[in-house]
Motif scaffolding. Sequence first.
Motif, mmCIF file in Angstrom:
data_model
loop_
_atom_site.group_PDB
_atom_site.id
_atom_site.type_symbol
_atom_site.label_atom_id
_atom_site.label_comp_id
_atom_site.label_asym_id
_atom_site.label_seq_id
_atom_site.Cartn_x
_atom_site.Cartn_y
_atom_site.Cartn_z
ATOM 1 N N ASP A 123 31.406 -19.632 5.028
ATOM 2 C CA ASP A 123 31.536 -18.368 4.206
ATOM 3 C C ASP A 123 30.489 -18.013 3.000
ATOM 4 O OD1 ASP A 123 32.962 -16.051 3.235
ATOM 5 O OD2 ASP A 123 34.320 -17.298 1.900
ATOM 6 N N PRO A 124 29.359 -17.847 3.592
ATOM 7 C CA PRO A 124 28.235 -17.466 2.551
ATOM 8 C C PRO A 124 28.651 -16.284 1.597
ATOM 9 C CG PRO A 124 27.571 -16.616 4.827
ATOM 10 C CD PRO A 124 28.840 -17.453 4.997
ATOM 11 N N ALA A 125 29.221 -15.144 2.122
ATOM 12 C CA ALA A 125 29.670 -14.067 1.338
ATOM 13 C C ALA A 125 30.598 -14.641 0.164
ATOM 14 C CB ALA A 125 30.618 -13.188 2.009
ATOM 15 N N GLY A 126 31.570 -15.460 0.584
ATOM 16 C CA GLY A 126 32.509 -15.995 -0.335
ATOM 17 C C GLY A 126 31.529 -16.870 -1.529
ATOM 18 N N LEU A 127 30.723 -17.686 -1.198
ATOM 19 C CA LEU A 127 29.894 -18.291 -1.966
ATOM 20 C C LEU A 127 29.263 -17.634 -3.026
ATOM 21 C CD1 LEU A 127 28.569 -21.231 -2.594
ATOM 22 C CD2 LEU A 127 26.849 -20.499 -0.812
ATOM 23 N N ILE A 128 28.501 -16.494 -2.509
ATOM 24 C CA ILE A 128 27.691 -15.556 -3.423
ATOM 25 C C ILE A 128 28.739 -14.877 -4.386
ATOM 26 C CG2 ILE A 128 26.406 -13.405 -3.483
ATOM 27 C CD1 ILE A 128 25.118 -14.170 -0.879
ATOM 28 N N ALA A 129 29.903 -14.518 -3.934
ATOM 29 C CA ALA A 129 31.007 -13.870 -4.745
ATOM 30 C C ALA A 129 31.410 -15.034 -5.634
ATOM 31 C CB ALA A 129 32.202 -13.538 -3.934
ATOM 32 N N ALA A 130 31.508 -16.170 -5.384
ATOM 33 C CA ALA A 130 31.705 -17.074 -6.585
ATOM 34 C C ALA A 130 30.753 -17.278 -7.669
ATOM 35 C CB ALA A 130 32.173 -18.363 -5.947
ATOM 36 N N TYR A 131 29.521 -17.110 -7.305
ATOM 37 C CA TYR A 131 28.415 -16.979 -8.188
ATOM 38 C C TYR A 131 28.621 -15.476 -8.807
ATOM 39 C CZ TYR A 131 26.611 -21.466 -6.808
ATOM 40 O OH TYR A 131 26.118 -22.749 -6.617
ATOM 41 N N ARG A 132 28.720 -14.658 -8.294
ATOM 42 C CA ARG A 132 28.521 -13.277 -8.767
ATOM 43 C C ARG A 132 29.701 -13.048 -9.970
ATOM 44 N NH1 ARG A 132 31.781 -9.960 -5.014
ATOM 45 N NH2 ARG A 132 33.549 -10.966 -6.336
ATOM 46 N N ASP A 133 30.703 -13.819 -9.497
ATOM 47 C CA ASP A 133 31.969 -13.645 -10.715
ATOM 48 C C ASP A 133 31.898 -14.308 -11.954
ATOM 49 O OD1 ASP A 133 33.490 -12.038 -8.621
ATOM 50 O OD2 ASP A 133 34.788 -14.016 -8.126
ATOM 51 N N ALA A 134 30.933 -15.368 -11.794
ATOM 52 C CA ALA A 134 30.436 -15.853 -13.145
ATOM 53 C C ALA A 134 29.524 -14.993 -13.828
ATOM 54 C CB ALA A 134 29.746 -17.427 -12.856
ATOM 55 N N LEU A 135 28.864 -14.135 -13.459
ATOM 56 C CA LEU A 135 27.828 -13.403 -13.943
ATOM 57 C C LEU A 135 28.130 -12.147 -14.564
ATOM 58 C CD1 LEU A 135 25.311 -13.225 -10.884
ATOM 59 C CD2 LEU A 135 25.319 -14.952 -12.807
ATOM 60 N N ALA A 136 27.385 -11.964 -15.853
ATOM 61 C CA ALA A 136 27.850 -10.794 -16.639
ATOM 62 C C ALA A 136 27.267 -9.479 -15.980
ATOM 63 C CB ALA A 136 27.218 -10.833 -18.143
ATOM 64 N N PRO A 137 27.704 -8.360 -16.330
ATOM 65 C CA PRO A 137 27.339 -7.025 -15.852
ATOM 66 C C PRO A 137 25.963 -7.045 -16.089
ATOM 67 C CG PRO A 137 29.485 -6.713 -16.660
ATOM 68 C CD PRO A 137 29.021 -8.452 -17.059
ATOM 69 N N GLY A 138 24.977 -6.508 -15.136
ATOM 70 C CA GLY A 138 23.620 -6.392 -15.867
ATOM 71 C C GLY A 138 22.717 -7.484 -15.241
ATOM 72 N N SER A 139 23.669 -8.443 -14.356
ATOM 73 C CA SER A 139 22.687 -9.626 -13.848
ATOM 74 C C SER A 139 22.308 -9.157 -12.454
ATOM 75 C CB SER A 139 23.829 -10.777 -13.878
ATOM 76 O OG SER A 139 24.081 -11.186 -14.916
ATOM 77 N N TYR A 140 21.397 -10.141 -11.943
ATOM 78 C CA TYR A 140 20.653 -9.644 -10.650
ATOM 79 C C TYR A 140 20.588 -10.806 -9.812
ATOM 80 C CZ TYR A 140 18.387 -5.416 -12.927
ATOM 81 O OH TYR A 140 18.030 -4.548 -13.664
ATOM 82 N N LEU A 141 20.769 -10.558 -8.536
ATOM 83 C CA LEU A 141 20.666 -11.486 -7.557
ATOM 84 C C LEU A 141 19.435 -11.135 -6.809
ATOM 85 C CD1 LEU A 141 21.608 -13.805 -5.376
ATOM 86 C CD2 LEU A 141 22.829 -11.657 -4.242
#
Length: 267
Positions: A168-186
């Motif tokens: 589940d790479p999408a779920g993994l990325i989402a878990a990190y995304r949820d920790a990021l503030a708006p305006g963050s980048y991947l």
Amino acid sequence: MTDDHAQRGIDFDKPNAARVYDYLIGGKLNYAIDRMFAEQILQVRPEAKELALMNRRWLRRAVRFGAEQGIRQFLDIGSGMPTVGHVHEVVQAIDPASRVVYVDNEPVAVAHSEIVLKDNENAEMVQADAEVPADVLEHETTEVLLDFDQPVMLIMAAFVHFIPDERDPAGLIAAYRDALAPGSYLALSSGTFEGQGEEVRRAAEMYQKSGTQVVARSKAELRALLDGFELVPPGVVFTPEWRPDDPAEVGEHPELASQLALVARKN
């Protein structure tokens, strides 16, 4: 194997992807088993060293872009070996106060990163399994260096192609995304079979046989991993096509890079 090697969990019985990559980009933090495997890859893909360097150059451009957007915090997942021009060198040249957390579970990468970074109070290495986001995000070092109430650039360079769909790479990325503030980048790059010849599949099969699973993904498959992010132009492209410093660097066949890259923003 020395006692120190054993304690650090270094495996000399099979090549390690991070150490093979280090060899390909001209590093010295690798062992005979890694060099032997890399030379076998070079027999199939003689341009493999240049392709690895293309990915490295993209990474530098991507983090410089992040710094130019005002990002001063960087979380580098699966960071690999501490080579010249690593993330902290690029961003701290722009602002010495920029903070960088590197994450890897490869013992050699961790050990040498600790040596390289020992006098840098704004950059540190975390030894953790990046597929367990809590182990990274809640690590003492991460919590000290990074303020997740402020934007962060999350870096996954040549990382997700080692994560098969069943993990589940999408779920993994989402878990990190949820920790990021708006305006963050991947910032993300990945191997691909799109536009590639049979030799690329053969190289991937060699990795599989060595015990390292590689999942090459198309542009569409990478876009599907980006829920909650908005792609930054030029979108998902081959590494030399992503905001080259000089258009001449792209060449007539950018697809020969064999790696796709992107930067996306969390709104």
